[in-house]
Design a protein around this motif. Structure first.
Motif, PDB file in Angstrom:
ATOM      1  N   ARG A 191      30.138   8.701 -11.412  1.00 34.61           N
ATOM      2  CA  ARG A 191      29.167   7.755 -11.952  1.00 34.61           C
ATOM      3  C   ARG A 191      28.104   8.473 -12.762  1.00 34.61           C
ATOM      4  O   ARG A 191      27.793   9.636 -12.515  1.00 34.61           O
ATOM      5  CB  ARG A 191      28.491   6.992 -10.805  1.00 34.61           C
ATOM      6  CG  ARG A 191      29.465   6.054 -10.102  1.00 34.61           C
ATOM      7  CD  ARG A 191      28.783   5.318  -8.981  1.00 34.61           C
ATOM      8  NE  ARG A 191      29.684   4.378  -8.326  1.00 34.61           N
ATOM      9  CZ  ARG A 191      29.912   3.144  -8.763  1.00 34.61           C
ATOM     10  NH1 ARG A 191      29.288   2.693  -9.826  1.00 34.61           N
ATOM     11  NH2 ARG A 191      30.740   2.351  -8.127  1.00 34.61           N
ATOM     12  N   CYS A 192      27.556   7.720 -13.684  1.00 32.18           N
ATOM     13  CA  CYS A 192      26.505   8.265 -14.528  1.00 32.18           C
ATOM     14  C   CYS A 192      25.271   8.538 -13.680  1.00 32.18           C
ATOM     15  O   CYS A 192      24.871   7.734 -12.844  1.00 32.18           O
ATOM     16  CB  CYS A 192      26.174   7.271 -15.641  1.00 32.18           C
ATOM     17  SG  CYS A 192      24.787   7.802 -16.664  1.00 32.18           S
ATOM     18  N   THR A 193      24.711   9.708 -13.904  1.00 30.89           N
ATOM     19  CA  THR A 193      23.541  10.072 -13.108  1.00 30.89           C
ATOM     20  C   THR A 193      22.290   9.351 -13.597  1.00 30.89           C
ATOM     21  O   THR A 193      21.266   9.347 -12.933  1.00 30.89           O
ATOM     22  CB  THR A 193      23.310  11.594 -13.189  1.00 30.89           C
ATOM     23  OG1 THR A 193      23.210  11.976 -14.556  1.00 30.89           O
ATOM     24  CG2 THR A 193      24.462  12.336 -12.544  1.00 30.89           C
ATOM     25  N   GLN A 194      22.372   8.757 -14.773  1.00 26.06           N
ATOM     26  CA  GLN A 194      21.209   8.085 -15.339  1.00 26.06           C
ATOM     27  C   GLN A 194      21.154   6.610 -14.959  1.00 26.06           C
ATOM     28  O   GLN A 194      20.175   6.130 -14.425  1.00 26.06           O
ATOM     29  CB  GLN A 194      21.215   8.220 -16.865  1.00 26.06           C
ATOM     30  CG  GLN A 194      20.959   9.644 -17.349  1.00 26.06           C
ATOM     31  CD  GLN A 194      19.539  10.105 -17.054  1.00 26.06           C
ATOM     32  OE1 GLN A 194      18.601   9.319 -17.113  1.00 26.06           O
ATOM     33  NE2 GLN A 194      19.374  11.383 -16.743  1.00 26.06           N
ATOM     34  N   CYS A 195      22.262   5.919 -15.257  1.00 29.44           N
ATOM     35  CA  CYS A 195      22.255   4.474 -15.034  1.00 29.44           C
ATOM     36  C   CYS A 195      23.195   4.062 -13.901  1.00 29.44           C
ATOM     37  O   CYS A 195      23.158   2.934 -13.447  1.00 29.44           O
ATOM     38  CB  CYS A 195      22.639   3.749 -16.326  1.00 29.44           C
ATOM     39  SG  CYS A 195      24.333   4.075 -16.843  1.00 29.44           S
ATOM     40  N   GLY A 196      24.018   4.967 -13.453  1.00 28.13           N
ATOM     41  CA  GLY A 196      24.886   4.671 -12.329  1.00 28.13           C
ATOM     42  C   GLY A 196      26.170   3.959 -12.707  1.00 28.13           C
ATOM     43  O   GLY A 196      26.886   3.452 -11.860  1.00 28.13           O
TER      44      GLY A 196
ATOM     45  N   LYS B   1      30.162  11.665 -21.525  1.00 29.56           N
ATOM     46  CA  LYS B   1      29.016  11.013 -22.146  1.00 29.56           C
ATOM     47  C   LYS B   1      29.055   9.537 -21.790  1.00 29.56           C
ATOM     48  O   LYS B   1      30.054   8.860 -22.022  1.00 29.56           O
ATOM     49  CB  LYS B   1      29.071  11.194 -23.661  1.00 29.56           C
ATOM     50  CG  LYS B   1      27.815  10.726 -24.361  1.00 29.56           C
ATOM     51  CD  LYS B   1      27.915  10.999 -25.843  1.00 29.56           C
ATOM     52  CE  LYS B   1      26.642  10.560 -26.541  1.00 29.56           C
ATOM     53  NZ  LYS B   1      26.740  10.805 -28.002  1.00 29.56           N
ATOM     54  N   CYS B   2      27.979   9.090 -21.213  1.00 32.74           N
ATOM     55  CA  CYS B   2      27.932   7.702 -20.774  1.00 32.74           C
ATOM     56  C   CYS B   2      27.843   6.778 -21.988  1.00 32.74           C
ATOM     57  O   CYS B   2      26.982   6.948 -22.836  1.00 32.74           O
ATOM     58  CB  CYS B   2      26.717   7.489 -19.865  1.00 32.74           C
ATOM     59  SG  CYS B   2      26.578   5.790 -19.281  1.00 32.74           S
ATOM     60  N   PRO B   3      28.756   5.806 -22.086  1.00 34.24           N
ATOM     61  CA  PRO B   3      28.751   4.877 -23.222  1.00 34.24           C
ATOM     62  C   PRO B   3      27.623   3.861 -23.129  1.00 34.24           C
ATOM     63  O   PRO B   3      27.332   3.159 -24.088  1.00 34.24           O
ATOM     64  CB  PRO B   3      30.124   4.199 -23.134  1.00 34.24           C
ATOM     65  CG  PRO B   3      30.483   4.281 -21.687  1.00 34.24           C
ATOM     66  CD  PRO B   3      29.857   5.539 -21.154  1.00 34.24           C
ATOM     67  N   ARG B   4      27.030   3.783 -21.971  1.00 30.31           N
ATOM     68  CA  ARG B   4      25.999   2.773 -21.765  1.00 30.31           C
ATOM     69  C   ARG B   4      24.619   3.305 -22.154  1.00 30.31           C
ATOM     70  O   ARG B   4      23.936   2.727 -22.985  1.00 30.31           O
ATOM     71  CB  ARG B   4      26.009   2.342 -20.307  1.00 30.31           C
ATOM     72  CG  ARG B   4      25.106   1.174 -20.027  1.00 30.31           C
ATOM     73  CD  ARG B   4      25.262   0.773 -18.571  1.00 30.31           C
ATOM     74  NE  ARG B   4      24.345  -0.284 -18.201  1.00 30.31           N
ATOM     75  CZ  ARG B   4      24.226  -0.738 -16.960  1.00 30.31           C
ATOM     76  NH1 ARG B   4      24.974  -0.221 -15.999  1.00 30.31           N
ATOM     77  NH2 ARG B   4      23.404  -1.687 -16.667  1.00 30.31           N
ATOM     78  N   CYS B   5      24.251   4.410 -21.518  1.00 32.46           N
ATOM     79  CA  CYS B   5      22.919   4.952 -21.805  1.00 32.46           C
ATOM     80  C   CYS B   5      23.000   6.223 -22.642  1.00 32.46           C
ATOM     81  O   CYS B   5      21.985   6.799 -22.995  1.00 32.46           O
ATOM     82  CB  CYS B   5      22.174   5.227 -20.492  1.00 32.46           C
ATOM     83  SG  CYS B   5      22.910   6.551 -19.512  1.00 32.46           S
ATOM     84  N   ARG B   6      24.227   6.621 -22.943  1.00 28.74           N
ATOM     85  CA  ARG B   6      24.476   7.782 -23.795  1.00 28.74           C
ATOM     86  C   ARG B   6      23.903   9.064 -23.211  1.00 28.74           C
ATOM     87  O   ARG B   6      23.462   9.944 -23.943  1.00 28.74           O
ATOM     88  CB  ARG B   6      23.900   7.536 -25.189  1.00 28.74           C
ATOM     89  CG  ARG B   6      24.589   6.375 -25.863  1.00 28.74           C
ATOM     90  CD  ARG B   6      24.228   6.308 -27.329  1.00 28.74           C
ATOM     91  NE  ARG B   6      24.920   5.215 -27.991  1.00 28.74           N
ATOM     92  CZ  ARG B   6      24.806   4.961 -29.282  1.00 28.74           C
ATOM     93  NH1 ARG B   6      24.020   5.699 -30.034  1.00 28.74           N
ATOM     94  NH2 ARG B   6      25.467   3.990 -29.818  1.00 28.74           N
TER      95      ARG B   6
HETATM   96 ZN   LIG Z   1      24.565   5.980 -18.112  1.00 31.60          ZN
END
Ligand SMILES: [Zn+2]
Length: 65
Positions: free
Chosen positions: A6-11, A25-30
């Motif tokens: 999971r993304c460490t920023q937005c989960g 690279k997270c496509p949501r929060c980049r």
């Molecule tokens: Zn993210």
């Protein structure tokens, strides 16, 4: 055994599976996520008891006769 990555920023769930080292690279929060396995081939907890009886190997030479 799959492992959620999971993304460490937005989960947001980025992937699932096993990895040793991963850059996603997270496509949501980049946010650039860097994952690294703790220890490859680490001993599983509980496999061996912490306390092990120290059995000294006392070998006596037995001479017959
Ligand atoms: Zn993210």
């Amino acid at each position: 055994m799959n492992q959620d990555i999971r993304c460490t920023q937005c989960g947001r769930k980025l992937a699932a599976g096993r990895y040793l080292e991963l850059h996603i690279k997270c496509p949501r929060c980049r946010a650039m996520n860097h994952f690294k396995a703790e220890r490859p081939g680490a001993p599983q907890p509980g496999a061996t008891d912490g306390r092990q009886s120290d059995h000294s190997l006392a070998r006596r030479q037995t001479t017959l006769g």
